[in-house]
Scaffold this active site. Structure first.
Site, PDB file in Angstrom:
ATOM      1  N   CYS A 101       0.848  -1.197   0.000  1.00 56.43           N
ATOM      2  CA  CYS A 101       0.000   0.000   0.000  1.00 56.43           C
ATOM      3  C   CYS A 101       0.879   1.240   0.000  1.00 56.43           C
ATOM      4  O   CYS A 101       1.999   1.221   0.512  1.00 56.43           O
ATOM      5  CB  CYS A 101      -0.904   0.036   1.227  1.00 56.43           C
ATOM      6  SG  CYS A 101      -2.144  -1.271   1.285  1.00 56.43           S
ATOM      7  N   ASN A 112     -15.503 -12.236 -18.646  1.00 55.42           N
ATOM      8  CA  ASN A 112     -16.005 -11.370 -17.578  1.00 55.42           C
ATOM      9  C   ASN A 112     -17.021 -10.347 -18.083  1.00 55.42           C
ATOM     10  O   ASN A 112     -18.019 -10.062 -17.414  1.00 55.42           O
ATOM     11  CB  ASN A 112     -14.829 -10.650 -16.905  1.00 55.42           C
ATOM     12  CG  ASN A 112     -15.240  -9.860 -15.677  1.00 55.42           C
ATOM     13  OD1 ASN A 112     -15.812 -10.405 -14.746  1.00 55.42           O
ATOM     14  ND2 ASN A 112     -14.922  -8.576 -15.670  1.00 55.42           N
ATOM     15  N   CYS A 161      -6.320  -0.004 -17.108  1.00 48.57           N
ATOM     16  CA  CYS A 161      -5.587  -0.088 -15.840  1.00 48.57           C
ATOM     17  C   CYS A 161      -4.341   0.790 -15.865  1.00 48.57           C
ATOM     18  O   CYS A 161      -3.475   0.663 -14.985  1.00 48.57           O
ATOM     19  CB  CYS A 161      -5.215  -1.541 -15.535  1.00 48.57           C
ATOM     20  SG  CYS A 161      -4.208  -2.342 -16.792  1.00 48.57           S
TER      21      CYS A 161
END
Length: 445
Positions: A89, A310, A401
């Site tokens: 993170c 998907n 992305c």
């Protein structure tokens, strides 16, 4: 801003943070034109900080945060005890609403700077859970002689060592609470130095760990793994070589699947197949993409970079016909199986290398398409854009992305290929990281 008080390279300076870099470092610009920008780790926009430079480059210096003199009201206490050391993170110290605002700002800046394009409207961000959202992850493992034990987790921020963590706040349960137990398990194994990686695959069915093993494990080690598998309610798979070498520790079929409830679908996947890491955002993303495409019952839709279906299979619930195209044959096999599993007969799938421009005469390019959906990898969809324009769909939805490759491709579509950027926005696929997932809608002019 106070003028920096410099004491050579080892000295402490002060400054106000104006922005964030893509690596979540605070940008401090010098008040005098001759100074150099500093990227201060851990500092947030609007804060007045003191810092010390440590890495020197032509255009900027890297710096360590010494003290926060005036904190941002958007600064929050990180939930994870390992934040700042673990590289998993980068933004836990920034309020989640401010995180998503920063990502939208990055998208807007790249669209303007790289693509020279601005959307007609900004879509509201898609938001989901901030914690325990990752159903897929690749964890490193290393036995550290000086510590006398194995470590399991993401790598440290500098990337050289495995972070010493006991739990992970962004991994989905139950693995989030098992990081320390996994490290303890490996510490007690004879071949602990032969296990460099553990891949996590959590589903609506089973929860799976794929353990990379460099050397055959003795029976005593296998027994330890079997006991862990039994007590923790997981399935363990061993990977001694390539992806085709993966075998279950305990024989029997695997049940890895996720559901798209809005469309009444169940999609099965393999332990190393690509699936979106954030289940909640994926559900919302599929719904939004199909809403934006405005599918009618007579429409024919092309889904490029379709993966295991998907988007293709939900599209098939709305359209007359859908064609899915993907470069990896294994994923196309999975997509076809998922279509059969769900009783879908109006979706067809093709294997094609989309890193090169497709031949306009190949069969799946024929027949005409009303809409096109693009969901490429980080490098973007540059090679297929001319083919998409040749098809002349009335609408294109582009999932990305990487904001840089998205901006480049949107620039080509709008300035060269006859499309207008109707809308764009961000999806909170990876909270507490700098990763930006985006969606854009284009109409043919």
């Amino acid at each position: 801003m106070n003028k920096p008080a410099r004491e050579g390279h080892a000295g402490v300076e002060t400054g106000v943070v104006s922005d964030l870099t893509h690596e979540a470092e605070g940008v401090v610009r010098p008040p005098e034109s001759s100074g150099k920008i500093a990227f201060v780790a851990g500092a947030l926009p609007g804060e007045r900080v003191s810092f010390r430079r440590r890495g020197f480059h032509k255009s900027h210096d890297e710096a360590d945060l010494v003290e926060i003199l005036e904190a941002s009201p958007q600064r929050v206490t990180p939930r994870c005890a390992h934040f700042g050391v673990c590289g998993g993170c980068a933004l836990q110290h920034l309020d989640p609403a401010a995180q998503i605002a920063a990502k939208q700002k990055e998208l807007a800046a790249n669209l303007e700077r790289i693509g020279n394009v601005t959307p007609g409207e900004w879509l509201p961000p898609l938001l989901g859970p901030h914690w325990n959202y990752r159903r897929r992850a690749r964890l490193s493992s290393r036995f550290v002689t000086k510590k006398g034990r194995s470590l399991v987790g993401f790598r440290e921020k500098q990337g050289k060592y495995v972070a010493d963590v006991q739990r992970c706040e962004v991994l989905a349960e139950p693995v989030a609470s098992l990081v320390g137990a996994l490290a303890e398990l490996l510490t007690g194994m004879a071949r602990r130095t032969s296990i460099p990686q553990i891949e996590v695959a959590l589903s609506d069915g089973e929860r799976v760990l794929v353990i990379r093993v460099l050397d055959p494990l003795p029976e005593a080690d296998l027994d330890k793994l079997r006991e862990f598998e039994r007590t923790q309610g997981l399935r363990i798979l061993l990977q001694p070589g390539g992806l085709d070498s993966i075998v279950p520790l305990t024989p029997g079929p695997l049940d890895l699947h996720y559901r798209l409830d809005e469309f009444g679908l169940k999609l099965e996947f393999g332990p190393t197949d690509f699936v979106q890491v954030n289940a909640a955002i994926n559900q919302a993303m599929v719904v939004r993409a199909i809403e934006l495409l405005e599918i009618g019952p007579s429409d024919r839709v092309l889904d490029l970079y379709c993966g295991l279906g998907n988007f293709t299979l939900p599209l098939a619930r709305r359209a007359r016909a859908v064609v899915g195209v993907e470069g990896e044959a294994g994923l196309i096999g999975r997509a076809r199986a998922n279509a059969a599993l769900n009783g879908i007969a109006n979706a067809e799938f093709h294997v094609a290398d989309l890193s090169v421009a497709p031949d306009l005469a190949i069969p799946w390019m024929r027949g005409g398409f009303d809409q096109v959906l693009l969901d490429p990898p980080r490098v973007g969809a540059r090679e297929v854009l001319s083919a998409v324009a040749h098809l002349a769909p009335r609408r294109v939805v582009y999932i990305s992305c990487h904001t840089g490759s998205l901006a480049r491709d949107l620039g080509v579509l709008t300035h060269e290929l006859g499309f207008r950027l109707r809308a764009a926005g961000v999806l909170d696929m990876f909270p507490h990281t700098t990763h930006v997932e985006s969606i854009a809608v284009l109409d043919r002019i």
